[in-house]
Design a protein around this motif. Structure first.
Motif, PDB file in Angstrom:
ATOM      1  N   VAL A 192       0.829  -1.205   0.000  1.00  0.00           N
ATOM      2  CA  VAL A 192       0.000   0.000   0.000  1.00  0.00           C
ATOM      3  C   VAL A 192       0.868   1.261   0.000  1.00  0.00           C
ATOM      4  O   VAL A 192       0.587   2.229  -0.721  1.00  0.00           O
ATOM      5  CB  VAL A 192      -0.962  -0.005   1.205  1.00  0.00           C
ATOM      6  N   SER A 193       1.940   1.263   0.787  1.00  0.00           N
ATOM      7  CA  SER A 193       2.790   2.449   0.853  1.00  0.00           C
ATOM      8  C   SER A 193       3.538   2.686  -0.455  1.00  0.00           C
ATOM      9  O   SER A 193       3.798   3.837  -0.832  1.00  0.00           O
ATOM     10  CB  SER A 193       3.781   2.325   2.012  1.00  0.00           C
ATOM     11  N   ARG A 194       3.847   1.600  -1.169  1.00  0.00           N
ATOM     12  CA  ARG A 194       4.608   1.751  -2.417  1.00  0.00           C
ATOM     13  C   ARG A 194       3.717   2.120  -3.590  1.00  0.00           C
ATOM     14  O   ARG A 194       4.063   2.995  -4.395  1.00  0.00           O
ATOM     15  CB  ARG A 194       5.355   0.437  -2.714  1.00  0.00           C
ATOM     16  N   PHE A 195       2.558   1.461  -3.730  1.00  0.00           N
ATOM     17  CA  PHE A 195       1.728   1.674  -4.920  1.00  0.00           C
ATOM     18  C   PHE A 195       0.302   2.133  -4.611  1.00  0.00           C
ATOM     19  O   PHE A 195      -0.471   2.386  -5.531  1.00  0.00           O
ATOM     20  CB  PHE A 195       1.669   0.384  -5.748  1.00  0.00           C
ATOM     21  N   GLY A 196      -0.071   2.218  -3.357  1.00  0.00           N
ATOM     22  CA  GLY A 196      -1.374   2.789  -3.002  1.00  0.00           C
ATOM     23  C   GLY A 196      -2.500   1.796  -2.864  1.00  0.00           C
ATOM     24  O   GLY A 196      -3.426   2.022  -2.094  1.00  0.00           O
ATOM     25  N   ALA A 197      -2.463   0.694  -3.616  1.00  0.00           N
ATOM     26  CA  ALA A 197      -3.556  -0.283  -3.577  1.00  0.00           C
ATOM     27  C   ALA A 197      -3.065  -1.591  -4.184  1.00  0.00           C
ATOM     28  O   ALA A 197      -2.085  -1.621  -4.927  1.00  0.00           O
ATOM     29  CB  ALA A 197      -4.774   0.225  -4.349  1.00  0.00           C
ATOM     30  N   VAL A 198      -3.756  -2.648  -3.846  1.00  0.00           N
ATOM     31  CA  VAL A 198      -3.504  -3.957  -4.454  1.00  0.00           C
ATOM     32  C   VAL A 198      -4.726  -4.344  -5.267  1.00  0.00           C
ATOM     33  O   VAL A 198      -5.819  -4.474  -4.722  1.00  0.00           O
ATOM     34  CB  VAL A 198      -3.210  -5.033  -3.380  1.00  0.00           C
ATOM     35  N   ASP A 199      -4.543  -4.519  -6.573  1.00  0.00           N
ATOM     36  CA  ASP A 199      -5.634  -4.925  -7.455  1.00  0.00           C
ATOM     37  C   ASP A 199      -5.740  -6.437  -7.587  1.00  0.00           C
ATOM     38  O   ASP A 199      -6.830  -6.981  -7.724  1.00  0.00           O
ATOM     39  CB  ASP A 199      -5.445  -4.311  -8.845  1.00  0.00           C
ATOM     40  N   VAL A 200      -4.589  -7.100  -7.574  1.00  0.00           N
ATOM     41  CA  VAL A 200      -4.552  -8.556  -7.721  1.00  0.00           C
ATOM     42  C   VAL A 200      -3.618  -9.135  -6.662  1.00  0.00           C
ATOM     43  O   VAL A 200      -2.444  -8.755  -6.596  1.00  0.00           O
ATOM     44  CB  VAL A 200      -4.054  -8.991  -9.118  1.00  0.00           C
ATOM     45  N   LEU A 201      -4.142 -10.019  -5.839  1.00  0.00           N
ATOM     46  CA  LEU A 201      -3.331 -10.742  -4.866  1.00  0.00           C
ATOM     47  C   LEU A 201      -3.136 -12.168  -5.363  1.00  0.00           C
ATOM     48  O   LEU A 201      -4.111 -12.838  -5.720  1.00  0.00           O
ATOM     49  CB  LEU A 201      -4.023 -10.771  -3.502  1.00  0.00           C
ATOM     50  N   VAL A 202      -1.896 -12.625  -5.374  1.00  0.00           N
ATOM     51  CA  VAL A 202      -1.595 -14.005  -5.750  1.00  0.00           C
ATOM     52  C   VAL A 202      -0.918 -14.680  -4.564  1.00  0.00           C
ATOM     53  O   VAL A 202       0.243 -14.382  -4.246  1.00  0.00           O
ATOM     54  CB  VAL A 202      -0.682 -14.083  -6.993  1.00  0.00           C
ATOM     55  N   ASN A 203      -1.644 -15.546  -3.885  1.00  0.00           N
ATOM     56  CA  ASN A 203      -1.076 -16.314  -2.782  1.00  0.00           C
ATOM     57  C   ASN A 203      -0.421 -17.570  -3.357  1.00  0.00           C
ATOM     58  O   ASN A 203      -1.070 -18.588  -3.574  1.00  0.00           O
ATOM     59  CB  ASN A 203      -2.164 -16.680  -1.774  1.00  0.00           C
ATOM     60  N   ASN A 204       0.872 -17.457  -3.594  1.00  0.00           N
ATOM     61  CA  ASN A 204       1.608 -18.527  -4.269  1.00  0.00           C
ATOM     62  C   ASN A 204       2.615 -19.225  -3.358  1.00  0.00           C
ATOM     63  O   ASN A 204       2.976 -20.374  -3.600  1.00  0.00           O
ATOM     64  CB  ASN A 204       2.336 -17.947  -5.489  1.00  0.00           C
ATOM     65  N   ALA A 205       3.068 -18.559  -2.304  1.00  0.00           N
ATOM     66  CA  ALA A 205       4.080 -19.147  -1.427  1.00  0.00           C
ATOM     67  C   ALA A 205       3.555 -20.437  -0.809  1.00  0.00           C
ATOM     68  O   ALA A 205       2.403 -20.510  -0.377  1.00  0.00           O
ATOM     69  CB  ALA A 205       4.462 -18.164  -0.327  1.00  0.00           C
ATOM     70  N   GLY A 206       4.401 -21.461  -0.777  1.00  0.00           N
ATOM     71  CA  GLY A 206       3.961 -22.717  -0.193  1.00  0.00           C
ATOM     72  C   GLY A 206       5.065 -23.750  -0.198  1.00  0.00           C
ATOM     73  O   GLY A 206       6.091 -23.594  -0.872  1.00  0.00           O
ATOM     74  N   ARG A 207       4.851 -24.798   0.573  1.00  0.00           N
ATOM     75  CA  ARG A 207       5.788 -25.909   0.596  1.00  0.00           C
ATOM     76  C   ARG A 207       5.040 -27.164   1.012  1.00  0.00           C
ATOM     77  O   ARG A 207       3.867 -27.102   1.398  1.00  0.00           O
ATOM     78  CB  ARG A 207       6.973 -25.647   1.523  1.00  0.00           C
ATOM     79  N   ALA A 208       5.719 -28.304   0.936  1.00  0.00           N
ATOM     80  CA  ALA A 208       5.112 -29.576   1.317  1.00  0.00           C
ATOM     81  C   ALA A 208       6.116 -30.398   2.107  1.00  0.00           C
ATOM     82  O   ALA A 208       7.332 -30.231   1.965  1.00  0.00           O
ATOM     83  CB  ALA A 208       4.670 -30.351   0.077  1.00  0.00           C
ATOM     84  N   ILE A 209       5.602 -31.262   2.961  1.00  0.00           N
ATOM     85  CA  ILE A 209       6.418 -32.253   3.648  1.00  0.00           C
ATOM     86  C   ILE A 209       5.778 -33.608   3.376  1.00  0.00           C
ATOM     87  O   ILE A 209       4.597 -33.818   3.681  1.00  0.00           O
ATOM     88  CB  ILE A 209       6.492 -31.990   5.159  1.00  0.00           C
ATOM     89  N   VAL A 210       6.535 -34.510   2.774  1.00  0.00           N
ATOM     90  CA  VAL A 210       6.011 -35.818   2.402  1.00  0.00           C
ATOM     91  C   VAL A 210       6.147 -36.778   3.583  1.00  0.00           C
ATOM     92  O   VAL A 210       7.208 -36.879   4.200  1.00  0.00           O
ATOM     93  CB  VAL A 210       6.766 -36.392   1.190  1.00  0.00           C
ATOM     94  N   GLY A 211       5.051 -37.468   3.882  1.00  0.00           N
ATOM     95  CA  GLY A 211       5.094 -38.451   4.952  1.00  0.00           C
ATOM     96  C   GLY A 211       3.708 -38.950   5.281  1.00  0.00           C
ATOM     97  O   GLY A 211       2.716 -38.227   5.118  1.00  0.00           O
ATOM     98  N   ALA A 212       3.626 -40.186   5.730  1.00  0.00           N
ATOM     99  CA  ALA A 212       2.354 -40.734   6.187  1.00  0.00           C
ATOM    100  C   ALA A 212       1.925 -40.023   7.464  1.00  0.00           C
ATOM    101  O   ALA A 212       2.720 -39.342   8.117  1.00  0.00           O
ATOM    102  CB  ALA A 212       2.488 -42.235   6.442  1.00  0.00           C
ATOM    103  N   ALA A 213       0.666 -40.199   7.841  1.00  0.00           N
ATOM    104  CA  ALA A 213       0.135 -39.526   9.029  1.00  0.00           C
ATOM    105  C   ALA A 213       0.954 -39.849  10.272  1.00  0.00           C
ATOM    106  O   ALA A 213       1.194 -38.976  11.116  1.00  0.00           O
ATOM    107  CB  ALA A 213      -1.326 -39.925   9.232  1.00  0.00           C
ATOM    108  N   GLU A 214       1.402 -41.086  10.396  1.00  0.00           N
ATOM    109  CA  GLU A 214       2.220 -41.472  11.549  1.00  0.00           C
ATOM    110  C   GLU A 214       3.644 -40.963  11.455  1.00  0.00           C
ATOM    111  O   GLU A 214       4.322 -40.798  12.479  1.00  0.00           O
ATOM    112  CB  GLU A 214       2.240 -42.996  11.694  1.00  0.00           C
ATOM    113  N   GLU A 215       4.128 -40.742  10.259  1.00  0.00           N
ATOM    114  CA  GLU A 215       5.513 -40.288  10.075  1.00  0.00           C
ATOM    115  C   GLU A 215       5.672 -38.800  10.361  1.00  0.00           C
ATOM    116  O   GLU A 215       6.707 -38.356  10.860  1.00  0.00           O
ATOM    117  CB  GLU A 215       5.978 -40.597   8.652  1.00  0.00           C
ATOM    118  N   LEU A 216       4.662 -38.029  10.037  1.00  0.00           N
ATOM    119  CA  LEU A 216       4.711 -36.587  10.246  1.00  0.00           C
ATOM    120  C   LEU A 216       4.425 -36.241  11.700  1.00  0.00           C
ATOM    121  O   LEU A 216       3.488 -36.777  12.305  1.00  0.00           O
ATOM    122  CB  LEU A 216       3.679 -35.881   9.369  1.00  0.00           C
TER     123      LEU A 216
END
Length: 287
Positions: free
Chosen positions: A73-97
């Protein structure tokens, strides 16, 4: 001529995020890129010093979401499009995690995305315009052995965002859930893909999934640059879907999933209806 937009893109250091940042900047639009390491976007900063602003943050940390939203907001005044892209995964069975690992995946993939969405909604609602692009996954509609934590985070994002889409429709704010299959994004590297401590009991059922995921980098069929064009076009399209499968595999897998689930509902419909009080009329609900 289309109206220039200001985008806020998380996870802009690689994959979908960086490809989309470059595509949008090339169209003359402005971007706030949220990254943990600013060096990952230094090339784009050099090319687009006036229209690219970098917000350095780990969205899992306290105060990070507020920092990124305020920066935009301080840099450009408004956000027209938000893209929530950040993410990660952890592979494992329910008991393993561990529960801590499950919380870690949910914190970034769901809670950080929800918090950042909430931060930009008041401005979009007041302007009666805006688009929220939630980067989900085909794993947000179906799941696989070893991917329970990742799918839990994406299922949560999808359910929350489906309600959000209905809540924001009267204000002209649009929401789309993007459900990609395998793309060459860096997701299948140790940067984004963690592995739980293994148990011998799950070697046969989770082992092949773990091997497939860890060996897929560089051979995925999806092209992030082509996806970026689709998403950039989508933000300025007259109409958008609530859900967009992305990639041939996603279209096939999700289509099969819907067919299978519909068949299951119909197969068990008579038994399921038997749970109601006899003679009750069909329910009348607001939605």
């Amino acid at each position: 001529m289309t109206t220039p937009l200001t985008w806020l893109i998380t996870g802009a250091s690689q994959g979908f995020g960086k490809a989309l940042t470059g595509e949008v900047l090339g169209r003359g639009q402005a971007v706030v890129a949220s990254v943990r390491d600013p060096e990952t976007v230094a090339d784009l900063v050099h090319r687009y010093p006036d229209t690219l602003s970098v917000a350095v943050a780990d969205l899992r940390e306290p105060g990070a979401v507020e920092h990124v939203a305020d920066h935009a907001v301080s840099r450009f005044g408004a956000v027209d499009v938000l893209v929530n892209n950040a993410g990660r995964a952890i592979v494992g069975a329910a008991e393993e995690l561990t529960v801590e690992q499950l919380r870690e995946v949910l914190e970034l993939n769901f809670f950080a995305a929800a918090a950042l969405t909430r931060a930009v909604l008041p401005g979009m609602r007041q302007r009666k315009s805006g688009t929220v692009i939630q980067m989900s996954s085909q794993g947000g509609r179906l799941s696989f052995p070893g991917m329970g934590a990742y799918s839990a985070s994406k299922f949560a994002l999808e359910g929350w965002s489906e309600a959000l889409a209905a809540e924001m429709a009267p204000f002209g704010v649009r929401v789309v859930l993007v459900e990609p299959s395998r793309f060459r994004t860096g997701f299948n590297t140790s940067h984004s893909l963690g592995m739980a401590t293994t148990m011998d009991a799950y070697a046969d059922v989770v082992g092949p999934v773990r091997a497939d995921l860890s060996g897929a980098d560089g051979i995925q069929e999806g092209d992030p640059a082509r996806a970026a064009v689709i998403l950039a076009d989508l933000a300025q399209a007259d109409s958008i879907p609530l859900r967009l499968p992305l990639g041939t595999e996603a279209v096939a897998r999700l289509g099969q999933c819907y067919e299978r689930e519909l068949a299951n509902v119909l197969d068990w419909a008579d038994i399921a209806r038997g749970a109601d009080f006899p003679g009750m009329p069909a329910a009348a609900q607001a939605v």
